[in-house]
Write a protein that holds these residues in place. Structure first.
Motif, mmCIF file in Angstrom:
data_model
loop_
_atom_site.group_PDB
_atom_site.id
_atom_site.type_symbol
_atom_site.label_atom_id
_atom_site.label_comp_id
_atom_site.label_asym_id
_atom_site.label_seq_id
_atom_site.Cartn_x
_atom_site.Cartn_y
_atom_site.Cartn_z
ATOM 1 N N VAL A 99 98.741 -8.157 44.908
ATOM 2 C CA VAL A 99 99.338 -7.326 43.859
ATOM 3 C C VAL A 99 100.628 -7.960 43.348
ATOM 4 O O VAL A 99 100.877 -8.009 42.141
ATOM 5 N N ARG A 100 101.437 -8.476 44.261
ATOM 6 C CA ARG A 100 102.690 -9.128 43.858
ATOM 7 C C ARG A 100 102.394 -10.336 42.969
ATOM 8 O O ARG A 100 103.030 -10.536 41.930
ATOM 9 N N THR A 101 101.405 -11.147 43.351
ATOM 10 C CA THR A 101 101.042 -12.331 42.573
ATOM 11 C C THR A 101 100.542 -11.927 41.185
ATOM 12 O O THR A 101 100.930 -12.521 40.178
ATOM 13 N N LEU A 102 99.684 -10.908 41.131
ATOM 14 C CA LEU A 102 99.157 -10.458 39.846
ATOM 15 C C LEU A 102 100.252 -9.853 38.972
ATOM 16 O O LEU A 102 100.269 -10.064 37.759
ATOM 17 N N THR A 103 101.148 -9.128 39.575
ATOM 18 C CA THR A 103 102.256 -8.535 38.824
ATOM 19 C C THR A 103 103.118 -9.620 38.214
ATOM 20 O O THR A 103 103.525 -9.525 37.054
ATOM 21 N N GLU A 104 103.395 -10.657 38.982
ATOM 22 C CA GLU A 104 104.191 -11.760 38.459
ATOM 23 C C GLU A 104 103.442 -12.504 37.355
ATOM 24 O O GLU A 104 104.048 -12.965 36.390
ATOM 25 N N ALA A 105 102.105 -12.597 37.481
ATOM 26 C CA ALA A 105 101.316 -13.328 36.490
ATOM 27 C C ALA A 105 101.264 -12.586 35.152
ATOM 28 O O ALA A 105 101.242 -13.217 34.097
ATOM 29 N N ILE A 106 101.243 -11.268 35.169
ATOM 30 C CA ILE A 106 101.129 -10.523 33.919
ATOM 31 C C ILE A 106 102.475 -10.071 33.366
ATOM 32 O O ILE A 106 102.538 -9.532 32.270
ATOM 33 N N ALA A 107 103.521 -10.294 34.106
ATOM 34 C CA ALA A 107 104.848 -9.888 33.637
ATOM 35 C C ALA A 107 105.193 -10.699 32.397
ATOM 36 O O ALA A 107 104.987 -11.912 32.354
#
Length: 134
Positions: A99-107
């Motif tokens: 989730v952290r990785t995906l959040t950073e990717a879509i930020a």
């Protein structure tokens, strides 16, 4: 609380939990499977290796080693073993990382700050018809 007879939320939660597990536990205690397990535990007695008082001996290593016997026994009772909890914790951590990785990717990328527009300073005006010093 408005009424003295009203129960606090934590108490209601505990009672709801007890109600949800109470009936299945009572059914299990009345079952033939439980009777057989209790009889086997009583026959083996606490003097057997790997015994826990009241439970008798379990197959596998002693409980101090938390071996496969304890895990199988817990699973037979429908309970999780420490290894099950460890697996769930690892899975939860992996999900948090994802989730952290995906959040950073879509930020959205931070927008560049616009340069401030230059403020024009008015030229000093000459005073009209000012007396000139002599």
């Amino acid at each position: 609380m408005s009424e003295s007879s009203e129960k606090p939320p934590w108490r209601k939660a505990i009672e709801d939990y007890e109600r949800s597990i109470g009936a299945p536990l009572e059914d299990f205690i009345k079952s033939d499977q439980f009777a057989d397990m209790a009889a086997n535990a009583a026959k083996q007695g606490p003097a057997a290796p790997g015994a826990t008082p009241g439970l008798g001996a379990m197959p596998g290593p002693a409980l101090g080693g938390a071996g496969a016997g304890a895990t199988q026994w817990l699973h037979s009772m429908g309970l999780p073993a420490a290894s099950d909890i460890d697996e769930l914790r690892a899975e939860i951590q992996a999900l948090r990382d994802e989730v952290r990785t995906l959040t950073e990717a879509i930020a959205p990328a931070p927008a560049p700050e616009p340069e401030p527009e230059p403020v024009a300073t008015p030229a000093p005006e000459a005073e009209p018809d000012a007396p000139k010093p002599e």
